[in-house]
Write an enzyme that holds these catalytic residues in place. Structure first.
Site, short mmCIF file in Angstrom:
data_model
loop_
_atom_site.label_atom_id
_atom_site.label_comp_id
_atom_site.label_asym_id
_atom_site.label_seq_id
_atom_site.Cartn_x
_atom_site.Cartn_y
_atom_site.Cartn_z
N ALA A 64 0.27 -2.34 10.85
CA ALA A 64 -0.26 -3.56 10.27
C ALA A 64 -0.83 -3.25 8.89
O ALA A 64 -0.99 -2.09 8.52
CB ALA A 64 -1.34 -4.17 11.18
N MET A 65 -1.16 -4.31 8.15
CA MET A 65 -1.73 -4.16 6.81
C MET A 65 -2.77 -5.24 6.59
O MET A 65 -2.54 -6.41 6.87
CB MET A 65 -0.63 -4.25 5.76
CG MET A 65 -1.14 -4.08 4.34
SD MET A 65 -1.86 -2.45 4.06
CE MET A 65 -2.93 -2.79 2.67
N GLU A 66 -3.91 -4.82 6.02
CA GLU A 66 -5.11 -5.64 5.97
C GLU A 66 -5.18 -6.60 4.79
O GLU A 66 -6.27 -6.87 4.26
CB GLU A 66 -6.34 -4.74 5.93
CG GLU A 66 -6.53 -3.91 4.66
CD GLU A 66 -5.91 -2.53 4.68
OE1 GLU A 66 -6.32 -1.68 3.87
OE2 GLU A 66 -5.04 -2.29 5.53
N ASN A 67 -4.08 -7.18 4.35
CA ASN A 67 -4.14 -8.14 3.25
C ASN A 67 -5.17 -9.22 3.60
O ASN A 67 -5.03 -9.90 4.61
CB ASN A 67 -2.77 -8.79 3.05
CG ASN A 67 -1.64 -7.79 3.06
OD1 ASN A 67 -1.66 -6.81 2.33
ND2 ASN A 67 -0.66 -8.04 3.91
N HIS A 84 -11.16 -4.20 8.24
CA HIS A 84 -10.82 -3.96 6.83
C HIS A 84 -11.25 -5.10 5.92
O HIS A 84 -11.39 -4.89 4.70
CB HIS A 84 -9.32 -3.79 6.68
CG HIS A 84 -8.82 -2.40 6.90
ND1 HIS A 84 -9.39 -1.30 6.29
CD2 HIS A 84 -7.78 -1.92 7.64
CE1 HIS A 84 -8.73 -0.22 6.65
NE2 HIS A 84 -7.75 -0.56 7.46
N GLU A 87 0.82 -1.22 0.00
CA GLU A 87 0.00 0.00 0.00
C GLU A 87 0.85 1.27 0.00
O GLU A 87 1.80 1.35 0.78
CB GLU A 87 -0.91 0.01 1.24
CG GLU A 87 -1.98 1.08 1.17
CD GLU A 87 -2.99 0.94 2.31
OE1 GLU A 87 -4.19 1.15 2.07
OE2 GLU A 87 -2.57 0.63 3.44
N GLU A 143 -10.09 3.49 6.08
CA GLU A 143 -9.28 3.75 7.27
C GLU A 143 -10.07 4.39 8.41
O GLU A 143 -9.88 4.05 9.57
CB GLU A 143 -8.07 4.61 6.91
CG GLU A 143 -7.07 3.94 5.99
CD GLU A 143 -6.51 2.63 6.54
OE1 GLU A 143 -6.70 2.33 7.74
OE2 GLU A 143 -5.90 1.88 5.75
N HIS A 186 -8.87 -3.49 14.14
CA HIS A 186 -8.82 -2.53 13.04
C HIS A 186 -8.61 -3.26 11.72
O HIS A 186 -9.35 -3.05 10.74
CB HIS A 186 -7.69 -1.52 13.32
CG HIS A 186 -7.40 -0.56 12.22
ND1 HIS A 186 -7.48 0.80 12.38
CD2 HIS A 186 -6.97 -0.73 10.94
CE1 HIS A 186 -7.15 1.41 11.27
NE2 HIS A 186 -6.83 0.50 10.38
N GLU A 187 -7.60 -4.12 11.68
CA GLU A 187 -7.30 -4.82 10.43
C GLU A 187 -8.42 -5.79 10.06
O GLU A 187 -8.74 -5.96 8.88
CB GLU A 187 -5.97 -5.57 10.55
CG GLU A 187 -4.77 -4.69 10.88
CD GLU A 187 -4.62 -3.49 9.97
OE1 GLU A 187 -4.90 -3.62 8.75
OE2 GLU A 187 -4.22 -2.43 10.45
#
Length: 830
Positions: A266-269, A303, A127, A322, A299-300
């Site tokens: 973190a990242m929502e993959n 998503h 991202e 977001e 949070h993730e």
């Protein structure tokens, strides 16, 4: 403009001309274990329809070996960021054979070698637009497609992607894993993770749906992975979202991987969420740290619906994912987990981030005008996250909880696996609430700035005065001492604000708190009587949310120059030892340290440093042994001792084992490094001390801390070497770059680093054009001179009106921070 910086206009035109049906991405990662191999083979096959005869694919890598269009090899036309493709038909199959480059910056496919055991770990981070560093693609969120990943890697590795493995073929020491096709998703949320990760498995079930769960980290961190707590929070979140979203989890499995040298929290993959390793606590961790991790997990997870299932068309509507995820993280934490006070941390810490960002000259609406990718990269900020979440909290109160969640459910069902804009969401929420939300959206989503509220006497009554008027629904609380002397709420009234002045009937009270219960987004000022009450009795306020709002009001007034910094520091020193909420205590300690260095005039800074070190030193020794407060004060001592060496001998004696630490305090590696860094910054430790500590903690974290401490040594030749390394050594990883910058800036020794101010402005443009945006951003922000004049930065801005907009934005924001420092310092302390 570089062709790597995609614009909204050109990607919108490409979306109108193309419809992508599938990707097949083949990656050969067998060479990753060889440090001499900088690249990896990558083959992408795309199937798409087109209404144009030419287009381009995005790819940033070492080379493009071949391009095949509809079965025919065509000449490679590649400028380092775009691959031109022509001769397109209505239906097309394009194959690109290329070589990608392993990343050291956390962008694309990041490669990390664990110093503990020499093992190699890989993970992707894309991202907003770094999938093109791994495979050729149409790099924009509105060209969704199913992806099939095929990964060849060492046989003993864990290999993960968004979906579960469909087939694995093992041959000698290698394996080729073919993953099941994904649902239609955007390029930026595809993921590959590979390496000898430690894995803990579980599952979550509801009705007829069972979702396999995995929690992974590096093998050398396995002993520190508290997977049971992570899985518990995960299950609680899955239960909550299943009930409230009424849309089954759409991505099959749910792996959560804690990865090294990560640029984000973190990242929502979908199906393969990645987190910073900071959430694997290798030492003592406070309840606030556990709460923060739970918030991020939730949070993730939010998503998966807000962002992955339904995705914004372009980065203007980044808030559609977001803001919602930030809101849902706190909302779900408070309602579904043990962290029922999550809104306290949100009110005091997340909103502080929003208030700070919203007062910069570069502030923007929640629904922003994002013209290109560079602008998108910088919009992952306090407006998009925390202000957006604050506004959504207000919206839930405005339309009602039931209407909000029913609107969300309709939104998911209507736009599943598609792309949306603001209007698509408003249609659903307006329908379920029966309210026309266009004026609300105009007031809150499409404007900038934060209102400031204060109370004024108006004859026998009062009125609430707001700057920058907006519609608010807020509560006003009146507090008085009870029989025990505690400050308790004795009266509460809800008020609708729209104009600059709004009458309100209130009884006399020792403390009046506007925006009680934190229902709206606004800065609050305390009236004189209330401020006096807080100054004498803040520790007698028993409700943590109320205390959080009061601490926030004090901090905002200090930052804005309306509360003398000495007065704030006095309250921080007095009441921090009595602050029972660890999230609030952590924030107060950080804010006070910042105030000492940024808001106290230079003439009084030595004395302020002395008083603050005494305060946190006393807090350390007065805290309950083994408590979170003790740990928080111990960490604050490390910060304060880096600019005042009066306790250097005491710290050194504890670190060297010649004196006992305070009873109950665990000297974990991170705390030890913090204290050694402080001693090094003041000249009370040397390289031999640091090398000895590294021998006891030769881990990735230990090596990074060692590098930072080395650059902290207060010698001119050390700073010269650090400066040269930051600008010239492109082999530094993202974490090591940060550590070197932090060491260079340690102690803000202007006598040692002011000589580099001119060089900073001289290399800005070259740095921005020659480094990735992530690395350049760290350098631009991290090295910005804390000078006593705005003239150099103003001169650069005047002379570089044509500089890239994203670079100018960063410089303008740093200028504003410096201007605020100088403005507050000019206030005379009463």
């Amino acid at each position: 403009m570089s062709s790597a910086n995609l614009t909204r206009a050109e990607t919108a035109a490409r979306a109108r001309a193309l419809d992508v049906h599938s990707y097949r991405v083949e990656l050969d990662l067998r060479g990753a274990v060889d440090a001499r191999r900088t690249g990896f083979p990558t083959v992408t096959t795309l199937e798409f329809t087109a209404s144009t005869d030419e287009a381009w694919l995005d790819f940033i890598g070492d080379s493009v070996e071949s391009v095949t269009v509809n079965g025919e090899l065509v000449p490679v036309v590649y400028d380092g960021a775009r691959i031109a493709i022509g001769g397109l038909k209505a239906i097309n199959v394009v194959t690109v054979v290329a070589t990608g480059r392993y990343s050291r910056s956390g962008e694309g496919l990041h490669r990390f070698v664990d110093p503990v055991d020499g093992e190699t770990y890989l993970y992707t981070q894309y991202e907003p637009a770094d999938a093109r560093r791994v495979f050729a693609c149409f790099e924009q969120p509105d060209l969704k497609a199913p992806f099939t990943f095929v990964v060849t890697a060492p046989r003993r590795w864990q290999v993960l992607s968004n979906e579960a493995a469909e087939r694995t073929v093992q041959r000698d020491d290698t394996q080729t894993v073919t993953f099941a096709p994904t649902q239609p998703i955007s390029t930026y949320i595809t993921a590959i993770v590979a390496g000898p990760y430690h894995r803990v498995e579980s599952s979550w079930s509801r009705d007829e749906l069972t979702v396999p769960l995995g929690v992974l980290c590096r093998a050398s961190l396995a002993e520190h992975l508290d997977a049971d707590e992570i899985i518990e929070v995960t299950r609680q979140g899955m239960d909550f979202y299943a009930e409230h979203f009424d849309y089954p989890y759409p991505f099959g499995k749910y792996d959560q991987v804690f990865v090294p040298e990560y640029n984000l929290g973190a990242m929502e993959n979908p199906g393969c969420v990645t987190f910073t390793e900071a959430y694997v606590f290798r030492g003592a961790a406070t309840a606030a740290q556990h709460q923060g991790r739970a918030n991020t997990i939730l949070h993730e997870m939010a998503h998966m619906w807000f962002g992955d299932l339904v995705t914004m068309k372009w980065w203007d509507d980044l808030w559609l994912k977001e803001s919602f995820a930030d809101f849902m993280g706190a909302f779900t934490s408070a309602e579904a987990t043990e962290f029922t006070d999550a809104w306290v941390a949100f009110a005091n810490r997340r909103k502080a981030w929003a208030y700070l960002q919203d007062q910069l000259p570069t502030t923007h609406p929640i629904v922003a005008d994002i013209v290109d990718l560079e602008a998108a990269k910088l919009n992952f900020d306090g407006i998009t996250y925390a202000k957006g979440a604050s506004v959504l909290k207000q919206l839930v109160a405005y339309v009602g909880r039931d209407a909000f969640f029913e609107g969300a459910r309709r939104y998911f069902r209507t736009h599943a696996f598609g792309n949306t804009t603001l209007d698509d969401l408003l249609v659903e929420l307006s329908s379920t609430s029966g309210r026309d939300l266009s004026s609300w959206a105009q007031a809150w989503l499409q404007t900038t700035g934060v209102s400031t509220l204060h109370l004024e006497a108006a004859g026998d009554s009062y009125e609430i005065v707001q700057s920058d008027p907006r519609p608010h629904r807020l509560a006003v609380g009146c507090y008085d001492p009870d029989d025990s002397g505690d400050l308790v709420r004795t009266h509460r009234v809800e008020v609708d604000l729209a104009d600059e002045c709004t009458p309100v009937e209130l009884p006399e009270a020792a403390l009046v708190l506007l925006n009680d219960d934190d229902l709206t987004y606004a800065k609050v000022r305390l009236d004189a009587r209330s401020l006096d009450t807080v100054e004498s009795s803040l520790d007698r306020v028993r409700d943590p949310l109320t205390r959080g709002l009061l601490w926030s009001a004090l901090w905002n007034a200090t930052r804005d120059g309306e509360l003398a910094v000495d007065r704030y520091l006095s309250m921080a020193a007095r009441f921090a030892p009595h602050e029972a909420d660890i999230a609030l205590l952590t924030a107060v300690l950080a804010n006070a340290a910042h105030a000492v260095e940024h808001y106290v005039p230079a003439a009084g800074r030595t004395d302020a440093r002395c008083r603050w070190l005494d305060a946190v030193w006393d807090g350390l020794h007065g805290a309950v042994p083994g408590s979170d407060a003790q740990l928080a004060f111990a960490r604050a001592v490390g910060v304060a001792a880096s600019v005042d060496d009066r306790h250097a001998a005491d710290l050194r004696a504890i670190l060297c084992g010649n004196a006992a630490p305070p009873q109950g305090l665990r000297l974990d590696p991170d705390l030890r490094w913090s204290w050694w860094a402080a001693l090094t910054t003041t000249g009370d430790a040397d390289e031999a001390d640091l090398d000895e500590e590294l021998r006891n903690d030769d881990t990735a974290s230990g090596r990074t801390a060692h590098l930072r401490a080395l650059a902290s040594r207060p010698r001119a030749e050390v700073k010269a070497h650090a400066w040269a390394t930051i600008l010239a050594d492109h082999t530094l990883t993202n974490d090591h770059l940060d550590a070197t910058i932090a060491g260079f800036r340690a102690g803000e020794r202007r006598d040692l680093i002011s000589a580099y101010d001119t060089d900073y402005f001289a290399v800005l443009h070259e740095t921005w054009s020659g480094r990735s945006i992530e690395i350049a951003r760290r350098i631009v922000i991290g090295l910005f001179p804390a000078a006593d004049s705005l003239d150099p930065v103003d001169a650069w801005l005047d002379a570089h009106t044509d500089a890239p907009a994203a670079l100018r934005r960063l410089v303008i924001e740093q200028r504003d921070h410096l201007a605020r420092d100088m403005r507050v310092q000019r206030i005379t302390t009463p």
